[in-house]
Design a protein around this motif. Structure first.
Motif, mmCIF file in Angstrom:
data_model
loop_
_atom_site.group_PDB
_atom_site.id
_atom_site.type_symbol
_atom_site.label_atom_id
_atom_site.label_comp_id
_atom_site.label_asym_id
_atom_site.label_seq_id
_atom_site.Cartn_x
_atom_site.Cartn_y
_atom_site.Cartn_z
ATOM 1 N N LEU A 88 0.855 -1.186 0.000
ATOM 2 C CA LEU A 88 0.000 0.000 0.000
ATOM 3 C C LEU A 88 0.894 1.241 0.000
ATOM 4 O O LEU A 88 1.951 1.245 0.630
ATOM 5 C CB LEU A 88 -0.857 -0.015 1.272
ATOM 6 N N ARG A 91 -0.164 6.818 3.225
ATOM 7 C CA ARG A 91 -0.993 8.020 3.099
ATOM 8 C C ARG A 91 -0.622 9.031 4.188
ATOM 9 O O ARG A 91 -0.295 8.610 5.311
ATOM 10 C CB ARG A 91 -2.469 7.690 3.301
ATOM 11 N N ASN A 182 -2.780 -0.512 10.586
ATOM 12 C CA ASN A 182 -3.568 0.090 9.514
ATOM 13 C C ASN A 182 -3.995 -1.065 8.609
ATOM 14 O O ASN A 182 -3.366 -1.350 7.607
ATOM 15 C CB ASN A 182 -2.733 1.106 8.732
ATOM 16 N N PRO A 183 -5.064 -1.745 9.020
ATOM 17 C CA PRO A 183 -5.468 -2.955 8.279
ATOM 18 C C PRO A 183 -6.297 -2.562 7.059
ATOM 19 O O PRO A 183 -6.653 -1.396 6.905
ATOM 20 C CB PRO A 183 -6.352 -3.672 9.304
ATOM 21 N N PRO A 184 -6.619 -3.524 6.192
ATOM 22 C CA PRO A 184 -7.587 -3.207 5.146
ATOM 23 C C PRO A 184 -8.931 -2.883 5.800
ATOM 24 O O PRO A 184 -9.304 -3.536 6.763
ATOM 25 C CB PRO A 184 -7.674 -4.502 4.332
ATOM 26 N N TYR A 185 -9.629 -1.860 5.302
ATOM 27 C CA TYR A 185 -10.912 -1.526 5.936
ATOM 28 C C TYR A 185 -11.970 -1.012 4.959
ATOM 29 O O TYR A 185 -12.943 -0.393 5.351
ATOM 30 C CB TYR A 185 -10.703 -0.533 7.081
ATOM 31 N N ILE A 186 -11.762 -1.279 3.684
ATOM 32 C CA ILE A 186 -12.752 -0.840 2.701
ATOM 33 C C ILE A 186 -13.715 -1.997 2.411
ATOM 34 O O ILE A 186 -13.286 -3.157 2.327
ATOM 35 C CB ILE A 186 -12.042 -0.373 1.416
ATOM 36 N N LEU A 198 -6.110 3.358 -6.100
ATOM 37 C CA LEU A 198 -6.505 2.108 -5.443
ATOM 38 C C LEU A 198 -6.545 0.918 -6.407
ATOM 39 O O LEU A 198 -6.298 -0.214 -6.009
ATOM 40 C CB LEU A 198 -7.873 2.261 -4.753
ATOM 41 N N ALA A 205 -4.584 -5.362 0.895
ATOM 42 C CA ALA A 205 -4.257 -4.297 1.847
ATOM 43 C C ALA A 205 -5.397 -3.292 1.964
ATOM 44 O O ALA A 205 -5.343 -2.377 2.784
ATOM 45 C CB ALA A 205 -2.983 -3.571 1.420
ATOM 46 N N LEU A 206 -6.430 -3.455 1.151
ATOM 47 C CA LEU A 206 -7.501 -2.457 1.081
ATOM 48 C C LEU A 206 -8.853 -2.978 1.542
ATOM 49 O O LEU A 206 -9.545 -2.335 2.326
ATOM 50 C CB LEU A 206 -7.648 -1.959 -0.367
ATOM 51 N N GLU A 236 -6.272 2.172 12.626
ATOM 52 C CA GLU A 236 -6.748 3.118 11.617
ATOM 53 C C GLU A 236 -7.991 2.535 10.944
ATOM 54 O O GLU A 236 -8.102 1.323 10.770
ATOM 55 C CB GLU A 236 -5.663 3.383 10.561
HETATM 56 N N1 GLN Z 1 -6.968 5.030 3.505
HETATM 57 C C1 GLN Z 1 -6.956 4.191 2.340
HETATM 58 C C2 GLN Z 1 -7.899 4.720 1.299
HETATM 59 O O1 GLN Z 1 -9.074 4.819 1.548
HETATM 60 C C3 GLN Z 1 -7.285 2.770 2.684
HETATM 61 C C4 GLN Z 1 -6.185 2.120 3.411
HETATM 62 C C5 GLN Z 1 -6.606 0.890 4.131
HETATM 63 O O2 GLN Z 1 -7.561 0.195 3.766
HETATM 64 N N2 GLN Z 1 -5.907 0.591 5.150
HETATM 65 O O3 GLN Z 1 -7.459 5.080 0.240
#
Ligand code: GLN
Length: 275
Positions: A88, A91, A182-186, A198, A205-206, A236
């Motif tokens: 990733l 950011r 900062n795990p994947p969180y989408i 993306l 990672a997303l 995060e």
């Molecule tokens: N912050 C990222 C984004 O929305 C996502 C990173 C994540 O999933 N850890 O572009």
């Protein structure tokens, strides 16, 4: 395509294809010329190799490849980190979890710090360099990512311990004063995954399940076994996930649960203490 012979020709070539600021940045990196030279001397000749490099980068950027992958680096917390398509792109928002992790790490004279899903190593390496007394362990499930992180640590002069594996697997039986992730969180169906940078970043990672919270749920539920007395877990998350992550932390028995906002004012990092 004829390679541009001068700075002005190079910028003209990029006109209307990529944003002007990105064209200037790519030209700077391709030629070694300063931003001032590029702005002031359009007639300045470009070396053939620099012109060819710029032409190649322009094509890649035009089809959407992130600038960070093209240049192979991204600045984070004041340092340059190597990146490639397997990790990733760090950011600016993620600097918040570094700041907060440092705030808690400094409560201990020799904190043990764990970074879960380290990717490029941006979080773990920054903590190791800003808090040299910390013993930092960085975990990632991707062997390639771990190599990138190791390379970053070596180049930046950080000493930390890298472990290959899924979340807590490689730290079985250990305890930490600070655990950051900062795990994947989408959400897997989120349209953003098909847009912009993306598209080029590792999906692992997303994206994290239907609501984006699968990995966060696992981390919150598993972390207590790995936390020392009064230790802190920091995660995060997406800007709309603050209430859900706080609820998970509270339901798990964490105390002093709070959420910190990023520079844009969005809820970005939630944390709690384990007693
Ligand atoms: N912050 C990222 C984004 O929305 C996502 C990173 C994540 O999933 N850890 O572009």
């Amino acid at each position: 395509m004829k390679p541009p012979a001068t700075v002005g020709e190079a910028l003209a070539l990029a006109q209307g294809r990529i944003p002007r600021s990105e064209a200037r940045l790519l030209l700077r990196e391709a030629s070694g010329l300063s931003a001032a030279a590029i702005a002031a001397f359009p007639e300045r000749a470009l070396e053939q190799a620099a012109a060819a490099r710029f032409g190649d980068w322009l094509l890649r950027r035009e089809v959407g490849e992130p600038v960070a992958y093209i240049l192979g680096e991204r600045e984070f917390f004041g340092r340059r980190f190597r990146v490639q398509a397997d990790v990733l792109i760090p950011r600016p928002d993620t600097e918040l979890i570094v700041e907060q992790s440092l705030r808690f790490s400094r409560e201990w004279s020799m904190p043990r710090v764990l970074d879960l899903g380290t990717g490029s190593g941006a979080i773990a390496v920054s903590i190791a360099l800003e808090c040299p007394a910390a013993a930092v362990v960085a975990v990632d499930a991707s062997e390639v990512a771990l190599r990138v992180a190791q390379e970053n640590a070596r180049e930046l002069g950080a000493r930390l311990d890298f472990r290959l594996g899924c979340w807590f697997e490689p730290v079985a039986g250990e305890r930490f004063e600070v655990i950051a992730s900062n795990p994947p969180y989408i959400a897997a169906a989120d349209a953003h995954l098909e847009q912009g940078d993306l598209r080029f970043e590792p999906r692992s990672a997303l994206a994290s399940g239907d609501d984006g919270l699968d990995d966060i749920r696992h981390i919150v539920a598993t972390a207590p076994q790995y936390l020392a007395e009064r230790a802190c877990l920091l995660i995060e998350h997406g800007f709309e996930q603050g209430p859900a992550v706080r609820a998970l932390l509270i339901a798990q028995g964490f105390q002093e649960v709070e959420t910190c906002r990023d520079l844009a004012g969005h809820e970005r990092v939630s944390l709690g203490r384990w007693n």
